[in-house]
Write a protein that holds these residues in place. Sequence first.
Motif, PDB file in Angstrom:
ATOM      1  N   ALA A   2       0.831  -1.200   0.000  1.00  0.00           N
ATOM      2  CA  ALA A   2       0.000   0.000   0.000  1.00  0.00           C
ATOM      3  C   ALA A   2       0.868   1.254   0.000  1.00  0.00           C
ATOM      4  N   VAL A   3       0.313   2.305  -0.549  1.00  0.00           N
ATOM      5  CA  VAL A   3       0.979   3.602  -0.562  1.00  0.00           C
ATOM      6  C   VAL A   3       0.249   4.504   0.409  1.00  0.00           C
ATOM      7  N   GLN A   4       1.009   5.233   1.197  1.00  0.00           N
ATOM      8  CA  GLN A   4       0.408   6.117   2.183  1.00  0.00           C
ATOM      9  C   GLN A   4       1.032   7.496   2.037  1.00  0.00           C
ATOM     10  N   ALA A   5       0.183   8.515   1.962  1.00  0.00           N
ATOM     11  CA  ALA A   5       0.662   9.896   1.884  1.00  0.00           C
ATOM     12  C   ALA A   5       0.840  10.435   3.294  1.00  0.00           C
ATOM     13  N   LEU A   6       1.952  11.112   3.514  1.00  0.00           N
ATOM     14  CA  LEU A   6       2.212  11.763   4.787  1.00  0.00           C
ATOM     15  C   LEU A   6       2.487  13.235   4.518  1.00  0.00           C
ATOM     16  N   GLN A  27      -1.226  12.587   8.901  1.00  0.00           N
ATOM     17  CA  GLN A  27      -2.014  11.783   7.970  1.00  0.00           C
ATOM     18  C   GLN A  27      -2.825  12.660   7.012  1.00  0.00           C
ATOM     19  N   SER A  28      -3.045  13.929   7.373  1.00  0.00           N
ATOM     20  CA  SER A  28      -3.862  14.790   6.517  1.00  0.00           C
ATOM     21  C   SER A  28      -3.203  16.159   6.330  1.00  0.00           C
TER      22      SER A  28
END
Length: 95
Positions: A2-6, A27-28
Amino acid sequence: MAVQALYYSDKDGLEMALKNPDTMLFQSKAEADARDKILELAENIQMFLERKVEGLGEDLAEQCAMAIAEEKDLFQKALKKPQLLNAEAAGETGE
């Protein structure tokens, strides 16, 4: 995989954010923007303190400014009810 934006504040910088991920990576975008606003407020408070408090060093002014900026909501409430600033230390919880 999975790819997660930080997200992080530009004022902290990526290197500093990676060194302190628990407090400087978010996270946002909204959370990162909130951090950015705290840092901007702290910067202005620091300049104010350095100008108004003779002999206050840059490092101490920065620490004081950050503490005030991080607790800005408490300070806003304390303008009406000053004892709130020390209520937590005294073990009081009600506002």
